[in-house]
Write a protein that holds these residues in place. Structure first.
Motif, PDB file in Angstrom:
ATOM      1  N   VAL A   1       9.427  -1.118  -7.795  1.00 29.91           N
ATOM      2  CA  VAL A   1       9.965  -2.541  -7.735  1.00 29.91           C
ATOM      3  C   VAL A   1       9.663  -3.195  -6.465  1.00 29.91           C
ATOM      4  O   VAL A   1       9.333  -2.565  -5.521  1.00 29.91           O
ATOM      5  N   ASP A   2       9.666  -4.695  -6.568  1.00 30.01           N
ATOM      6  CA  ASP A   2       9.457  -5.425  -5.248  1.00 30.01           C
ATOM      7  C   ASP A   2      10.207  -6.581  -5.553  1.00 30.01           C
ATOM      8  O   ASP A   2      10.274  -7.119  -6.655  1.00 30.01           O
ATOM      9  N   SER A   3      10.602  -7.063  -4.328  1.00 34.45           N
ATOM     10  CA  SER A   3      11.368  -8.363  -4.428  1.00 34.45           C
ATOM     11  C   SER A   3      10.412  -9.624  -4.336  1.00 34.45           C
ATOM     12  O   SER A   3      10.751 -10.744  -4.715  1.00 34.45           O
TER      13      SER A   3
ATOM     14  N   GLY B   1      -7.305  -9.725   8.601  1.00 34.95           N
ATOM     15  CA  GLY B   1      -8.494  -9.271   8.453  1.00 34.95           C
ATOM     16  C   GLY B   1      -8.754  -8.497   7.103  1.00 34.95           C
ATOM     17  O   GLY B   1      -9.751  -8.547   6.266  1.00 34.95           O
ATOM     18  N   HIS B   2      -8.105  -7.348   7.302  1.00 39.20           N
ATOM     19  CA  HIS B   2      -7.882  -6.525   6.081  1.00 39.20           C
ATOM     20  C   HIS B   2      -9.300  -5.909   5.851  1.00 39.20           C
ATOM     21  O   HIS B   2      -9.597  -6.077   4.536  1.00 39.20           O
ATOM     22  N   VAL B   3      -9.710  -5.401   6.970  1.00 43.52           N
ATOM     23  CA  VAL B   3     -11.004  -4.455   6.699  1.00 43.52           C
ATOM     24  C   VAL B   3     -10.331  -3.019   6.293  1.00 43.52           C
ATOM     25  O   VAL B   3      -9.404  -2.495   6.929  1.00 43.52           O
ATOM     26  N   ILE B   4     -11.219  -2.517   5.634  1.00 42.38           N
ATOM     27  CA  ILE B   4     -10.758  -1.074   5.379  1.00 42.38           C
ATOM     28  C   ILE B   4     -11.553  -0.180   6.217  1.00 42.38           C
ATOM     29  O   ILE B   4     -12.969  -0.036   6.096  1.00 42.38           O
TER      30      ILE B   4
ATOM     31  N   PRO C   1       0.725  -1.210  -0.086  1.00 43.83           N
ATOM     32  CA  PRO C   1      -0.100   0.062   0.034  1.00 43.83           C
ATOM     33  C   PRO C   1       0.766   1.208  -0.127  1.00 43.83           C
ATOM     34  O   PRO C   1       0.466   2.232  -0.468  1.00 43.83           O
ATOM     35  N   THR C   2       1.915   1.206   0.865  1.00 44.37           N
ATOM     36  CA  THR C   2       2.838   2.628   0.788  1.00 44.37           C
ATOM     37  C   THR C   2       3.312   2.945  -0.629  1.00 44.37           C
ATOM     38  O   THR C   2       3.220   3.986  -1.078  1.00 44.37           O
ATOM     39  N   GLY C   3       3.942   1.853  -1.189  1.00 46.26           N
ATOM     40  CA  GLY C   3       4.584   2.068  -2.469  1.00 46.26           C
ATOM     41  C   GLY C   3       3.483   2.524  -3.485  1.00 46.26           C
ATOM     42  O   GLY C   3       3.744   3.118  -4.490  1.00 46.26           O
TER      43      GLY C   3
HETATM   44  C1  LIG Z   1      -2.227  -9.987  10.228  1.00 42.13           C
HETATM   45  C2  LIG Z   1      -2.476  -8.507   9.579  1.00 42.13           C
HETATM   46  C3  LIG Z   1      -3.730  -8.020   9.620  1.00 42.13           C
HETATM   47  C4  LIG Z   1      -4.060  -6.794   9.173  1.00 42.13           C
HETATM   48  N1  LIG Z   1      -5.206  -6.035   8.998  1.00 42.13           N
HETATM   49  C5  LIG Z   1      -5.684  -4.944   8.444  1.00 42.13           C
HETATM   50  C6  LIG Z   1      -6.854  -4.425   8.589  1.00 42.13           C
HETATM   51  O1  LIG Z   1      -7.778  -5.089   8.800  1.00 42.13           O
HETATM   52  N2  LIG Z   1      -7.109  -2.979   7.918  1.00 42.13           N
HETATM   53  C7  LIG Z   1      -5.964  -2.370   7.575  1.00 42.13           C
HETATM   54  O2  LIG Z   1      -6.171  -1.169   7.215  1.00 42.13           O
HETATM   55  N3  LIG Z   1      -4.828  -2.883   7.477  1.00 42.13           N
HETATM   56  C8  LIG Z   1      -4.491  -3.979   8.008  1.00 42.13           C
HETATM   57  N4  LIG Z   1      -3.131  -4.518   8.201  1.00 42.13           N
HETATM   58  C9  LIG Z   1      -2.206  -3.853   8.025  1.00 42.13           C
HETATM   59  C10 LIG Z   1      -1.666  -3.736   6.399  1.00 42.13           C
HETATM   60  O3  LIG Z   1      -1.373  -4.894   6.189  1.00 42.13           O
HETATM   61  C11 LIG Z   1      -0.544  -2.493   6.032  1.00 42.13           C
HETATM   62  O4  LIG Z   1      -1.124  -1.384   6.554  1.00 42.13           O
HETATM   63  C12 LIG Z   1       0.073  -2.510   4.784  1.00 42.13           C
HETATM   64  O5  LIG Z   1       0.145  -3.845   4.194  1.00 42.13           O
HETATM   65  C13 LIG Z   1       1.171  -1.846   4.959  1.00 42.13           C
HETATM   66  O6  LIG Z   1       1.508  -1.653   3.630  1.00 42.13           O
HETATM   67  P1  LIG Z   1       3.326  -1.404   3.328  1.00 42.13           P
HETATM   68  O7  LIG Z   1       3.443  -0.834   1.868  1.00 42.13           O
HETATM   69  O8  LIG Z   1       3.779  -0.231   4.269  1.00 42.13           O
HETATM   70  O9  LIG Z   1       4.009  -2.476   3.818  1.00 42.13           O
HETATM   71  P2  LIG Z   1       3.778  -3.994   3.295  1.00 42.13           P
HETATM   72  O10 LIG Z   1       2.519  -4.280   3.007  1.00 42.13           O
HETATM   73  O11 LIG Z   1       4.497  -4.906   4.185  1.00 42.13           O
HETATM   74  O12 LIG Z   1       4.547  -4.057   1.716  1.00 42.13           O
HETATM   75  C14 LIG Z   1       5.932  -3.838   1.600  1.00 42.13           C
HETATM   76  C15 LIG Z   1       6.245  -4.296   0.426  1.00 42.13           C
HETATM   77  O13 LIG Z   1       7.730  -4.105   0.153  1.00 42.13           O
HETATM   78  C16 LIG Z   1       8.449  -5.308  -0.617  1.00 42.13           C
HETATM   79  N5  LIG Z   1       9.851  -5.416   0.078  1.00 42.13           N
HETATM   80  C17 LIG Z   1      10.254  -5.219   1.131  1.00 42.13           C
HETATM   81  N6  LIG Z   1      11.508  -5.123   1.428  1.00 42.13           N
HETATM   82  C18 LIG Z   1      11.797  -5.042  -0.021  1.00 42.13           C
HETATM   83  C19 LIG Z   1      13.231  -4.868  -0.638  1.00 42.13           C
HETATM   84  N7  LIG Z   1      14.341  -4.627  -0.119  1.00 42.13           N
HETATM   85  N8  LIG Z   1      13.207  -4.742  -1.941  1.00 42.13           N
HETATM   86  C20 LIG Z   1      12.027  -4.757  -2.772  1.00 42.13           C
HETATM   87  N9  LIG Z   1      10.921  -4.952  -2.120  1.00 42.13           N
HETATM   88  C21 LIG Z   1      10.783  -4.893  -0.917  1.00 42.13           C
HETATM   89  C22 LIG Z   1       7.571  -6.499   0.096  1.00 42.13           C
HETATM   90  O14 LIG Z   1       7.884  -7.536  -0.725  1.00 42.13           O
HETATM   91  C23 LIG Z   1       6.045  -5.989   0.071  1.00 42.13           C
HETATM   92  O15 LIG Z   1       5.518  -6.174  -0.885  1.00 42.13           O
HETATM   93  C24 LIG Z   1      -2.971  -5.861   8.663  1.00 42.13           C
HETATM   94  C25 LIG Z   1      -1.627  -6.479   8.859  1.00 42.13           C
HETATM   95  C26 LIG Z   1      -1.351  -7.792   9.393  1.00 42.13           C
HETATM   96  C27 LIG Z   1      -0.045  -8.131   9.331  1.00 42.13           C
END
Ligand SMILES: Cc1cc2nc3c(=O)[nH]c(=O)nc-3n(C[C@H](O)[C@H](O)[C@H](O)COP(=O)(O)OP(=O)(O)OC[C@H]3O[C@@H](n4cnc5c(N)ncnc54)[C@H](O)[C@@H]3O)c2cc1C
Length: 354
Positions: A35-37, A60-63, A15-17
């Protein structure tokens, strides 16, 4: 290997990317690459499909969004009403063989009279102590914060064990939140009634792509793990099934048609006592090197670590890089969590500071 030069490199298609990439695409002011690994996008906010064709989200991943811009983007991606499941949240805590509505501390009316009296007595003590406490006397950790908010007994029977189960870290090693962002509002009420308890076997059908005809229902369990709380991997699934039977969520003879276990190295960015000090050093250090570390683990702020927050951390980071926009989500979590953030809209783009 050919060299690629871009103004902005986004690492990670979670989501951040995706937030940063969406803003880059929308503003069209810089060349970029994402990019993603991993082989598939989505990060932790993704869905796995079992060999039988069942879909499992990671948790859960509820929004529950705090931002209009985020709503705009997901509505653009999934415009049909039928693209969405809308649920009324119903949560219960298993306690002494019964079910207590969540938030537990607001529903002590359903506890047995003796337990309820103990909780209330300690709550009153906590409230009286709060009245005479000096403003400068802050709780040193999450455990103290909980005791001050709900009293000793509720901390002992719920806050402490519940949070250890969730975080796999003792609350004495976690920081005290500024606001009650980590748990539901601690003020007790007696609004629950037995009629609002779960009725027997209310089941939700799981979406299915193959296998036998249903109906099916599914259950997702999150099991936390740490050096404080080790997990036996070899017996994890069997232990979970035993737990489901013990809590009567499954009957001993129920048929399980599909099971799926996935382990993540990182799931929750624990707000440790040392966290804020570490972030105050590490994030500026990375920034000096041209790296904005953002998102659930990049920013390491659980209070702004959901999908909407993470996406917006990406959007705001991009605005910051390109035009010096303020990153409210990362820097002012209480502010963004306490309001509807409607200023930035997908359709209103007329400059980077919109
Ligand atoms: C069990 C669980 C339940 C959740 N339930 C909810 C919910 O109900 N509602 C909600 O809003 N949120 C929920 N979340 C939170 C949600 O998953 C996160 O907010 C969101 O996924 C964070 O996004 P992100 O991009 O910061 O990190 P991530 O989703 O962790 O994505 C990071 C990405 O970066 C990649 N990456 C990492 N390191 C490297 C590297 N060195 N080189 C290249 N690529 C790399 C990874 O492969 C991954 O694709 C939940 C999380 C968990 C763990």
């Amino acid at each position: 290997m050919s060299e690629i030069n871009v103004d902005v490199l986004v690492i990670g298609v979670g989501p951040t990317g995706l937030g940063a990439a969406k803003r880059l695409q929308q503003t069209n002011l810089a060349s970029w690459l994402i990019v993603d690994s991993n082989e598939t996008p989505g990060g932790l906010a993704s869905t796995d499909v079992t060999p039988e064709g069942f879909l499992y989200d990671v948790g859960g991943h509820v929004i529950f969004s705090h931002y209009k811009y985020f709503d705009d983007c997901i509505n653009e991606a999934l415009p049909q009403e039928s693209d969405w499941y809308t649920h009324q949240r119903v949560s219960y805590v298993r306690f002494q063989g019964g079910w207590v509505p969540y938030p537990f501390q607001k529903n002590i009316a359903v506890l047995d009279p003796e337990e309820r009296a103990r909780c209330l007595e300690d709550l009153v003590d906590a409230a009286l102590e709060a009245r005479v406490r000096a403003a400068a006397d802050k709780p040193r950790n999450f455990d103290e914060w909980n005791i001050r908010n709900v009293g000793n007994r509720l901390n002992e029977i719920f806050m402490h064990p519940y949070n250890f189960k969730v975080w796999a870290v003792p609350t004495t090693k976690m920081n005290a939140p500024n606001v009650s962002a980590r748990n539901a509002d601690p003020a007790p009420t007696s609004s629950s009634r037995p009629s609002s308890w779960p009725t027997g076997r209310s089941r939700r059908q799981t979406e299915r792509r193959g296998g036998k005809p249903g109906p099916y229902w599914s259950v997702t369990l999150e099991v936390s793990e740490s050096a404080y709380k080790p997990v036996r991997h070899e017996t994890l699934l069997a232990d979970c099934v035993r737990g489901l039977v013990a809590t009567e969520l499954l009957a001993p003879g129920d048929e399980i048609v599909s099971s799926y276990v996935r382990r993540f190295e990182h799931g929750y960015p624990t707000p440790s006592v040392e966290r804020d000090g570490a972030l105050a050093e590490s994030l500026p250090h990375l920034r000096d090197k041209g790296i904005l570390s953002r998102g659930r683990f990049g920013g390491w702020k659980y209070e702004v670590g959901n999908q909407d927050h993470s996406f917006m951390q990406g959007v705001e980071a991009l605005d910051n890089v390109v035009s010096g926009g303020i990153e409210l989500t990362l820097n002012s979590p209480d502010f963004v969590n306490s309001r509807s953030n409607t200023e930035r809209r997908l359709a209103h783009f007329g400059g980077l500071r919109n």
